[in-house]
Write an enzyme that holds these catalytic residues in place. Structure first.
Site, PDB file in Angstrom:
ATOM      1  N   HIS A  54       4.979 -18.658  -6.631  1.00 37.43           N
ATOM      2  CA  HIS A  54       5.521 -19.331  -5.355  1.00 37.43           C
ATOM      3  C   HIS A  54       6.804 -19.742  -5.782  1.00 37.43           C
ATOM      4  CE1 HIS A  54       1.321 -19.743  -3.108  1.00 37.43           C
ATOM      5  NE2 HIS A  54       1.567 -18.723  -3.341  1.00 37.43           N
ATOM      6  N   GLU A  56       8.053 -22.845  -5.897  1.00 44.37           N
ATOM      7  CA  GLU A  56       8.237 -24.141  -6.642  1.00 44.37           C
ATOM      8  C   GLU A  56       8.028 -23.544  -8.208  1.00 44.37           C
ATOM      9  OE1 GLU A  56       5.830 -25.262  -3.160  1.00 44.37           O
ATOM     10  OE2 GLU A  56       6.203 -23.573  -4.148  1.00 44.37           O
ATOM     11  N   THR A 203       7.676   5.867  25.233  1.00 44.11           N
ATOM     12  CA  THR A 203       9.079   5.802  24.351  1.00 44.11           C
ATOM     13  C   THR A 203       9.049   6.953  23.402  1.00 44.11           C
ATOM     14  OG1 THR A 203       9.120   3.466  24.569  1.00 44.11           O
ATOM     15  CG2 THR A 203       9.988   4.213  22.562  1.00 44.11           C
ATOM     16  N   ASP A 207      12.644   8.951  23.710  1.00 43.54           N
ATOM     17  CA  ASP A 207      13.505   8.679  22.886  1.00 43.54           C
ATOM     18  C   ASP A 207      13.236   9.286  21.139  1.00 43.54           C
ATOM     19  OD1 ASP A 207      14.390   6.933  24.808  1.00 43.54           O
ATOM     20  OD2 ASP A 207      13.804   5.168  23.641  1.00 43.54           O
TER      21      ASP A 207
END
Length: 369
Positions: A54, A56, A203, A207
């Site tokens: 992480h 820190e 789509t 496309d």
């Protein structure tokens, strides 16, 4: 201790660092951290991807030594206080000897919010939250993670680009350029953020999209989800679509119904192409139910999807309350051809706390519905 203006600068830097994990940290949040000594930044870190250290821990590790007395840490999100793939970050801070911690915003998980702060304060560490502005920015940065924590379900985002008069195509079934380069680059930026992308069969037919995020140094392919109730995109007269034949074909999944699966010729073509078919629930008309997308995301362990579907899919999702976050791009162009295709009526859907951006001659408004 840094003054207000200096703190704001350091907080903004943690947000910049956090964005280095753009699209790579799911299902974890993006987080950035800084160690400051005597007014100078001596180390930085960010969370790179799920399972990696992480922010820190990365900042402490990158320092390569123990922080000096009086050192401060700035972190964009409250340090975690529970064991996951990695140990709690509060433990790393306690072991480092840092005595001042500045936090951009609280953990959105109601079960954890404030817990990390309490642990640090009980250990004698001075903890400070960022200003209201910083808290708002830090919280908004991780809107997908926050939604997952608060709603315990994947986030569905819808992207639509419309003209000034609300059209999505100049002629139905024919690709139309609605927005210009700056807006299209912004769309690529958001494609890169989401772990999955979704469009409807219309789509794919009109496309022939690649549904990848294309940059100079990288082509990124999320999980590509096609909603095709009757497998029309696999019809015998339809040329092979890019998403079924390119180098990322194994990342394409079609959500279909029993009607689609009854078309053996189309099912066979899917097998030949190596495209995975997933059966989902259907409505009384035989079309995939709008909530099937969220169910599929759970099945694929995806915490969010970026829908670029045409108006049919968009209306279906919007009208059934299955859109959590909306990206609305608006162009100053006007499509007035008699065969122009209109988009959804967005006036019926209020964006809460919208973010607006000017992208050349185009504009983007986005936020939760």
């Amino acid at each position: 201790m840094p003054d207000f203006e200096k703190k704001e600068i350091l907080f903004r830097r943690t947000l910049e660092l956090a964005k280095n994990g753009w699209g790579n940290t799911h299902p974890n949040p993006m987080v950035g951290a800084i160690i400051e000594e005597g007014g100078e930044v001596v180390s930085e870190g960010h969370h790179k991807r799920a399972g990696s250290p992480h922010a820190e821990v990365a900042a402490i590790s990158n320092l390569g030594r123990s922080p000096i007395e009086g050192a401060s840490m700035f972190v964009s999100l409250e340090p975690c206080s529970t064991h996951g793939r990695t140990p709690p970050c509060v433990d790393a801070i306690l072991k480092s000897g840092i005595k001042n911690v500045f936090i951009g915003c609280l953990d959105p998980n109601p079960e954890h919010a404030g817990r990390g702060i309490k642990i640090l304060e009980e250990a004698g560490i001075s903890v400070h939250l960022g200003s209201k502005e910083i808290q708002a920015q830090a919280t908004r940065l991780n809107f997908v993670f926050n939604h997952n924590m608060l709603k315990n379900c994947p986030l569905i985002a819808l992207k639509m680009a419309v003209t000034k008069n609300g059209m999505v195509a100049e002629i139905q079934g024919v690709p139309s350029r609605i927005t210009e380069a700056e807006a299209r680059a912004n769309m690529m930026h958001w494609r890169r953020f989401f772990p999955a992308i979704c469009v409807g069969a219309g789509t794919v037919l009109s496309d022939d999209p690649s549904l990848t995020a294309r940059f100079t140094a990288e082509t990124w392919c999320p999980l590509r989800i096609i909603v095709d109730s009757n497998l029309v995109t696999l019809g015998s007269l339809v040329p092979d679509r890019v998403i079924y034949t390119d180098e990322f074909a194994d990342r394409t999944i079609i959500l279909t119904t029993s009607h689609g699966l009854s078309r053996q010729d189309r099912v066979s073509r899917a097998k030949e192409l190596g495209v995975r078919l997933v059966k989902v629930a259907e409505d009384e008309t035989g079309r995939a139910k709008p909530d099937a997308l969220r169910s599929a995301l759970n099945q694929f362990e995806m915490n969010a999807v970026y829908c670029e579907g045409g108006p049919t899919l968009a209306r279906s999702l919007l009208n059934t309350g299955n859109v959590d976050y909306l990206f609305k791009y608006r162009s100053p162009k006007v499509f007035d051809h008699e065969q122009a295709l209109s988009g959804p009526d967005f006036d019926d859907f209020l964006i809460k706390v919208p973010i607006t951006e000017s992208l050349g001659e185009d504009h983007l408004t986005h936020g939760f519905l």
